[in-house]
Design a protein around this motif. Sequence first.
Motif, PDB file in Angstrom:
ATOM      1  N   VAL A 324       0.855  -1.190   0.000  1.00  0.00           N
ATOM      2  CA  VAL A 324       0.000   0.000   0.000  1.00  0.00           C
ATOM      3  C   VAL A 324       0.889   1.238   0.000  1.00  0.00           C
ATOM      4  O   VAL A 324       1.903   1.300   0.723  1.00  0.00           O
ATOM      5  N   LEU A 325       0.517   2.210  -0.822  1.00  0.00           N
ATOM      6  CA  LEU A 325       1.182   3.511  -0.869  1.00  0.00           C
ATOM      7  C   LEU A 325       0.263   4.543  -0.243  1.00  0.00           C
ATOM      8  O   LEU A 325      -0.908   4.666  -0.630  1.00  0.00           O
ATOM      9  N   LEU A 326       0.767   5.295   0.738  1.00  0.00           N
ATOM     10  CA  LEU A 326      -0.016   6.311   1.440  1.00  0.00           C
ATOM     11  C   LEU A 326       0.626   7.672   1.214  1.00  0.00           C
ATOM     12  O   LEU A 326       1.818   7.861   1.480  1.00  0.00           O
ATOM     13  N   LEU A 327      -0.176   8.635   0.703  1.00  0.00           N
ATOM     14  CA  LEU A 327       0.291   9.995   0.467  1.00  0.00           C
ATOM     15  C   LEU A 327      -0.449  10.946   1.389  1.00  0.00           C
ATOM     16  O   LEU A 327      -1.678  10.850   1.540  1.00  0.00           O
ATOM     17  N   GLY A 328       0.282  11.871   1.991  1.00  0.00           N
ATOM     18  CA  GLY A 328      -0.329  12.857   2.872  1.00  0.00           C
ATOM     19  C   GLY A 328       0.095  14.259   2.505  1.00  0.00           C
ATOM     20  O   GLY A 328       1.252  14.498   2.129  1.00  0.00           O
ATOM     21  N   ARG A 329      -0.876  15.199   2.614  1.00  0.00           N
ATOM     22  CA  ARG A 329      -0.561  16.590   2.295  1.00  0.00           C
ATOM     23  C   ARG A 329      -1.402  17.504   3.162  1.00  0.00           C
ATOM     24  O   ARG A 329      -2.562  17.192   3.475  1.00  0.00           O
ATOM     25  N   ALA A 330      -0.819  18.606   3.565  1.00  0.00           N
ATOM     26  CA  ALA A 330      -1.536  19.570   4.404  1.00  0.00           C
ATOM     27  C   ALA A 330      -2.716  20.142   3.642  1.00  0.00           C
ATOM     28  O   ALA A 330      -2.655  20.354   2.434  1.00  0.00           O
ATOM     29  N   GLY A 331      -3.809  20.413   4.381  1.00  0.00           N
ATOM     30  CA  GLY A 331      -4.988  21.014   3.778  1.00  0.00           C
ATOM     31  C   GLY A 331      -6.001  19.972   3.346  1.00  0.00           C
ATOM     32  O   GLY A 331      -5.823  18.775   3.506  1.00  0.00           O
ATOM     33  N   HIS A 332      -7.107  20.462   2.762  1.00  0.00           N
ATOM     34  CA  HIS A 332      -8.189  19.609   2.287  1.00  0.00           C
ATOM     35  C   HIS A 332      -7.807  19.133   0.882  1.00  0.00           C
ATOM     36  O   HIS A 332      -7.984  19.845  -0.093  1.00  0.00           O
ATOM     37  N   LEU A 333      -7.282  17.946   0.793  1.00  0.00           N
ATOM     38  CA  LEU A 333      -6.645  17.457  -0.432  1.00  0.00           C
ATOM     39  C   LEU A 333      -7.686  17.106  -1.482  1.00  0.00           C
ATOM     40  O   LEU A 333      -8.535  16.246  -1.263  1.00  0.00           O
ATOM     41  N   GLN A 334      -7.609  17.769  -2.622  1.00  0.00           N
ATOM     42  CA  GLN A 334      -8.466  17.465  -3.748  1.00  0.00           C
ATOM     43  C   GLN A 334      -7.639  16.749  -4.819  1.00  0.00           C
ATOM     44  O   GLN A 334      -6.638  17.274  -5.286  1.00  0.00           O
ATOM     45  N   MET A 335      -8.083  15.580  -5.214  1.00  0.00           N
ATOM     46  CA  MET A 335      -7.365  14.780  -6.200  1.00  0.00           C
ATOM     47  C   MET A 335      -8.161  14.760  -7.492  1.00  0.00           C
ATOM     48  O   MET A 335      -9.217  14.125  -7.588  1.00  0.00           O
ATOM     49  N   THR A 336      -7.707  15.485  -8.515  1.00  0.00           N
ATOM     50  CA  THR A 336      -8.372  15.433  -9.806  1.00  0.00           C
ATOM     51  C   THR A 336      -8.144  14.073 -10.439  1.00  0.00           C
ATOM     52  O   THR A 336      -7.258  13.306 -10.040  1.00  0.00           O
ATOM     53  N   ASP A 337      -8.942  13.777 -11.449  1.00  0.00           N
ATOM     54  CA  ASP A 337      -8.762  12.505 -12.151  1.00  0.00           C
ATOM     55  C   ASP A 337      -7.349  12.385 -12.704  1.00  0.00           C
ATOM     56  O   ASP A 337      -6.767  11.298 -12.724  1.00  0.00           O
ATOM     57  N   THR A 338      -6.787  13.496 -13.161  1.00  0.00           N
ATOM     58  CA  THR A 338      -5.442  13.455 -13.731  1.00  0.00           C
ATOM     59  C   THR A 338      -4.417  13.044 -12.688  1.00  0.00           C
ATOM     60  O   THR A 338      -3.560  12.182 -12.931  1.00  0.00           O
ATOM     61  N   VAL A 339      -4.518  13.652 -11.484  1.00  0.00           N
ATOM     62  CA  VAL A 339      -3.566  13.317 -10.426  1.00  0.00           C
ATOM     63  C   VAL A 339      -3.759  11.877  -9.975  1.00  0.00           C
ATOM     64  O   VAL A 339      -2.793  11.138  -9.761  1.00  0.00           O
ATOM     65  N   VAL A 340      -5.019  11.461  -9.828  1.00  0.00           N
ATOM     66  CA  VAL A 340      -5.278  10.083  -9.404  1.00  0.00           C
ATOM     67  C   VAL A 340      -4.687   9.093 -10.407  1.00  0.00           C
ATOM     68  O   VAL A 340      -4.052   8.103 -10.025  1.00  0.00           O
ATOM     69  N   ARG A 341      -4.907   9.357 -11.688  1.00  0.00           N
ATOM     70  CA  ARG A 341      -4.371   8.441 -12.703  1.00  0.00           C
ATOM     71  C   ARG A 341      -2.850   8.398 -12.653  1.00  0.00           C
ATOM     72  O   ARG A 341      -2.241   7.333 -12.808  1.00  0.00           O
ATOM     73  N   MET A 342      -2.222   9.560 -12.426  1.00  0.00           N
ATOM     74  CA  MET A 342      -0.772   9.571 -12.396  1.00  0.00           C
ATOM     75  C   MET A 342      -0.248   8.822 -11.168  1.00  0.00           C
ATOM     76  O   MET A 342       0.705   8.049 -11.264  1.00  0.00           O
ATOM     77  N   VAL A 343      -0.881   9.025  -9.997  1.00  0.00           N
ATOM     78  CA  VAL A 343      -0.447   8.289  -8.813  1.00  0.00           C
ATOM     79  C   VAL A 343      -0.677   6.799  -9.000  1.00  0.00           C
ATOM     80  O   VAL A 343       0.144   5.970  -8.586  1.00  0.00           O
TER      81      VAL A 343
END
Length: 621
Positions: A324-343
């Motif tokens: 499992v890969l876990l990513l964390g970022r400060a703030g209310h994280l919005q993941m666009t389809d583009t970012v999700v596909r890249m991750v």
Amino acid sequence: MSRRGLPANQLAPAGARKFVRTVLTERARRRPATPGSAALTDRFIDDVLLLVSELVTNAVMYAGTEIDVTCRLEPGRERNGGKGGGEGGDGNGSDEEAADGPDDGPATMGVVVEVADRHPSRGVHGGVDARSGEPGYGLQLVSAVAESWGVTYRQSEKTVWFRLVAREGEPEVPGPPPPARTRVAEPPVHAPQAHPGALAHAHAAEWADRGGPSFLAETSDLLAGQLDQEMVTALAAQLLVPRLADWCAIWLNTEGTGMRLSRVWHVDERRIPPLRAELERENPSLGLRTAGTPWPWPESAGAQRTGGSALAFPLMTRDTEQGVLLLGRAGHLQMTDTVVRMVEDVARRVAQAVFTARQYTRQTTISQALQRRQLPTSLASIEGVDTAIVYEPHGEGLTVGGDFYDIFPTGEHRWCFLLGDVQGKDPEAMSVTGLARHLVRLLAREGHGVESVLGKLNVAMAEDSAEAVELSGEQASSRFLSLLYGELEVDPGMSGAHCTVATAGHPPPLHLFADGAVEPASEPQMLLGIDEGTEFQASAFDLAPGESLLCVTDGVTERRCGNWQLDDNDGLAGILRDGMGLGAKALAEHVRRAAHDFGTGPVEDDLSVLVLQAVRNGRPG
């Protein structure tokens, strides 16, 4: 102007980015501030680094020579009418532009980056699209983002350059974010309603649109060929932070014990130990299949005032869960389809690299376990005889090759020794090695003498070859074996030993006498496994105190230097004679060194040396 030279390898893009980032951040922080330095925002620097990465990656892939990266800063002011001024502009300014008005507008900072290689005859390509592997978007991206760019050809080098201009007072992210369906992680209870990091997150999505192919290509390059799963997770973590996240964690699935936390990385390295300790309290459950699954924000990750969001991605390949890969970022994280596909693409590459590393480790473990059974764990100590063995298998990563050896007791005051060489160096040859060594031990302990052992082993080898041909047809390769085999009998009341030895297709052992004379101790005979009716003859002699018996494989005798072999004109006998007076171990090392020094290139075969030396007064070596 700053310049940095880089080697043409997979680390060059990262080295170039670090160099340019250092130049720009130092200018932005310089006090007193220079005009335009305030325009060097994080967003602008990211754009510069994106183009730097594209050009350096292009140079590494298509030129393959050493690379020079030059970064030049040009402070200035905006002219009335919108024309940008500076110390040098882009080199294409004109008097008509200068006449538009005085330079009394906002302060600007022009950044010019040049990437030079030593391959002027090779054209500039457009980079590589990571999804198709075809030349694609590298220079198209430079053309779309840069104020100006071009290629300069010189006699000894080719330079690709671009220029970006930062203007003070420009918004960090111009225009609204592109409309896209988003996956939103539920905010923690303590997260405020306003999120100062929203612009940075929007920029991350835009960066994924523009720089994703380059990032995926770099990920593939760095992970390719990594055969250690811990190195895979370490590289992946440092690729993702801080580009896509403030911190990340990677769990790997272990057989029978669930998940194991392999790697934790944070932009603030001081937070890594407490973050690891907190994440280790609760591992992800097996069976995670949904990309972007929300994860509770750990307190030790920081961002107490703004809160933070974390998303989990499965590491899946070939329908098997690797972790499992876990990513964390400060703030209310919005993941666009583009970012999700890249991750997801990054996660697939990490999962495949982990799978490959595990397969390699598993195969290596099995191979090493099998190899260890081919040779004795220790050599028997012979009363009144000093022994030494030098064994160098040919082939990277091998502990056992086609050569094999053994010394073992077969009764009171009686020992046997052998040195053999199997045709070929593949796993099948290794299996023949183990068969021959164990069969010789069995026959010797049943009371068979030297000639009988060779005869029965010859029949077994011939029958094995015939069965292989019967099962696999004529394409089955026969397995031949060369062997030197002998017995030593020691009288406890006397020094020295009585030796009986025979060879089958093997270099004969050399007997070094106390007066320096050297003689072959056996006659050449046919290889084992060719004709099951062959009869073998042994030679018997006494090994007196101070005398030595040298046994080698053809990796020593056939060591080449041009058209010459080491044993031409009795070369091995001369080497043995030169080592007179040395103990058994020193003599074996002397022969090994002579074999290496005889040729200029690397040894191209297994190299084995066995020395038996009778010691005076029955003193064991």
